[in-house]
Structures are given as structure tokens and as C-alpha cells.
Design an enzyme around this catalytic site. Sequence first.
Site, PDB file in Angstrom:
ATOM      1  N   LEU A  10       0.886  -1.167   0.000  1.00 29.40           N
ATOM      2  CA  LEU A  10       0.000   0.000   0.000  1.00 29.40           C
ATOM      3  C   LEU A  10       0.918   1.209   0.000  1.00 29.40           C
ATOM      4  O   LEU A  10       2.004   1.172   0.606  1.00 29.40           O
ATOM      5  CB  LEU A  10      -0.880   0.002   1.249  1.00 29.40           C
ATOM      6  CG  LEU A  10      -1.934  -1.114   1.352  1.00 29.40           C
ATOM      7  CD1 LEU A  10      -2.676  -1.031   2.680  1.00 29.40           C
ATOM      8  CD2 LEU A  10      -2.929  -1.035   0.194  1.00 29.40           C
ATOM      9  N   ASP A  11       0.489   2.291  -0.640  1.00 28.44           N
ATOM     10  CA  ASP A  11       1.300   3.507  -0.649  1.00 28.44           C
ATOM     11  C   ASP A  11       1.508   4.003   0.780  1.00 28.44           C
ATOM     12  O   ASP A  11       0.716   3.690   1.671  1.00 28.44           O
ATOM     13  CB  ASP A  11       0.598   4.622  -1.441  1.00 28.44           C
ATOM     14  CG  ASP A  11       0.410   4.245  -2.904  1.00 28.44           C
ATOM     15  OD1 ASP A  11       1.176   3.392  -3.395  1.00 28.44           O
ATOM     16  OD2 ASP A  11      -0.507   4.811  -3.529  1.00 28.44           O
ATOM     17  N   LYS A  12       2.523   4.829   0.963  1.00 28.06           N
ATOM     18  CA  LYS A  12       2.818   5.360   2.305  1.00 28.06           C
ATOM     19  C   LYS A  12       1.595   6.071   2.898  1.00 28.06           C
ATOM     20  O   LYS A  12       1.318   5.964   4.090  1.00 28.06           O
ATOM     21  CB  LYS A  12       4.011   6.313   2.197  1.00 28.06           C
ATOM     22  CG  LYS A  12       4.514   6.796   3.533  1.00 28.06           C
ATOM     23  CD  LYS A  12       5.763   7.638   3.380  1.00 28.06           C
ATOM     24  CE  LYS A  12       6.082   8.349   4.676  1.00 28.06           C
ATOM     25  NZ  LYS A  12       7.155   9.329   4.535  1.00 28.06           N
ATOM     26  N   HIS A  50       0.169   2.499  -7.739  1.00 30.43           N
ATOM     27  CA  HIS A  50      -0.824   3.591  -7.639  1.00 30.43           C
ATOM     28  C   HIS A  50      -2.100   3.295  -8.444  1.00 30.43           C
ATOM     29  O   HIS A  50      -2.703   4.223  -9.012  1.00 30.43           O
ATOM     30  CB  HIS A  50      -0.245   4.923  -8.142  1.00 30.43           C
ATOM     31  CG  HIS A  50       0.876   5.466  -7.302  1.00 30.43           C
ATOM     32  ND1 HIS A  50       1.005   5.210  -5.954  1.00 30.43           N
ATOM     33  CD2 HIS A  50       1.907   6.281  -7.620  1.00 30.43           C
ATOM     34  CE1 HIS A  50       2.071   5.832  -5.492  1.00 30.43           C
ATOM     35  NE2 HIS A  50       2.647   6.478  -6.469  1.00 30.43           N
ATOM     36  N   LYS A  80      -5.344   5.350  -7.518  1.00 32.30           N
ATOM     37  CA  LYS A  80      -5.148   6.794  -7.731  1.00 32.30           C
ATOM     38  C   LYS A  80      -5.067   7.101  -9.227  1.00 32.30           C
ATOM     39  O   LYS A  80      -5.610   8.106  -9.703  1.00 32.30           O
ATOM     40  CB  LYS A  80      -3.870   7.268  -7.032  1.00 32.30           C
ATOM     41  CG  LYS A  80      -3.977   7.223  -5.511  1.00 32.30           C
ATOM     42  CD  LYS A  80      -2.647   7.519  -4.858  1.00 32.30           C
ATOM     43  CE  LYS A  80      -2.708   7.314  -3.358  1.00 32.30           C
ATOM     44  NZ  LYS A  80      -1.399   7.214  -2.738  1.00 32.30           N
TER      45      LYS A  80
END
Length: 240
Positions: free
Chosen positions: A101-103, A185, A188
Site C-alpha cells: 500500500l502507498d505510504k 498507484h 489513484k
Amino acid sequence: MRLDKYLTQAGIGTRSQVKEYIRKGLVMVDGRTEHRCECKIDETLCLVSCQGRPVGFQKMAYYMLNKPAGCVSATRDQREQTVLDLVKDTGRRDLFPVGRLDKDTEGLLLLTNDGMLAHRLLSPGKHVPKQYLAVLSHDLTQEQIAILEQGADIGEAQPAKPAVFSWQDREKAEALLTVTEGKFHQVKRMFASVGCQVLSLKRLSMGSLVLDKTLAPGQYRPLLKEELESLLKLTKLEDR
Ligand code: URA
């Protein structure tokens, strides 16, 4: 295998010592105190602890973490806090996160040492659905939603696979999106392709595994027996 034999083989103590531990209520199996020395456990699935410490003999371990924003989905990092820094008191050093998962993304992250399960859950050919809650910069039109549902152009050779979209709360621009891919991503970029920015993102589920709503960001727990069985069934690993 009998519980007392398992604990002895794991080096917890002599057979008579481990029997004493069990009788005194110091041994837990899958989160419940077990008083029966003869209790049969599945050593590949059961989570056993003695005096509050996980027993290291367990071959496989599975934890659900509610990843907080601000830490990275890596096992080690020189500068950033990692998701494994959050689960230090498991006493295990062999865990890794299943996917990234992204930060700044929160939510469900499976931590395990089961490489086969991770591979099956992440393999693009398996199309394991992942549901996300996204807070968007603004409302979407039916045309924009149709693009997400049919396959958004995220700048790759192939469009994204069709996604399932619904509103969690349209007034607040809170959207639910289920995707079957895990590109960098992914979510997004899908929203960006229809001109919308994701202000915050949280993963709610992965395959049959659903984020436990009682886990605050940063908290984790072992998977329940039923949760693990469903995941193993989904990935056709139940008869391994
Ligand atoms: N999609 C994203 O854009 N970010 C994540 O962290 C997960 C899915």
C-alpha cells in the site's frame, strides 16, 4: 499433533513442564486458553502462545494489520517506519506484507511468512478483488463512472481491468472501488484518468479477507481460523 508434544518439540520445556504450563492456563491456542494436554492442533495453522509469547515452532503465521498512513509497506527501510516495525511483539522475524500500500494509504494489509499464499493472492492471473474506500476531490458524472467500470486508460499498453464502483457517501465524495489488479498507484491512477484526485485511500478487503473495523490504524491481530480457511480455499491451498 498433541499440544504438549508440540510445545515440547518447540523447545518450550520438558514434557512434564509443558503439561504444567497447560494445566496452569498459560498456553493459548488461536487466542483461547487451552487446558487439555491432549488437545490436537494443526501445527501449520494454529497460533500457539505460551505465557503470552508466540511459540516459534509455528511454520506459518498470518496477521491482519490496519496499516496507518505514514509508514511504508516494506520489511526494512533505513529512514522510514515500516509495517513490520508495527508488529515487533509477535516475536517473529520472518513476516512480510502481502503486496504494497502507498505510504499515505491506510487499511488492510496481510502479514505472513506464507510465500505460496502471497504469490496466489498477488498473481495477476488470479484476479483477486480488492476493495478500497477513496475520498475524492469532487463528485463524478455517470460517464466518468462508466469509464472506471469499463476499463480506464491509466497510461499502460492495456486499459485497467473493469472495476466495480459505488458511492459510500456521494455528498462527501466517498467512493468504493473494487479492482482486480495491483499496479503501482492503481486506484489513484484510475481516478486520475477521469480527472479526479484521491484525497485519502483505505483498503477494506482483499479476496475474502475483510478489515476488522475494531482495529485502529496501527493495530493488528492474528487471522481467525475461519478467515484463514476462507483465504486458503480461495487460493486453492486448503489441501497443501
Ligand atoms: N492503489 C493506490 O493507488 N494506492 C494504494 O496504496 C493501493 C492501491
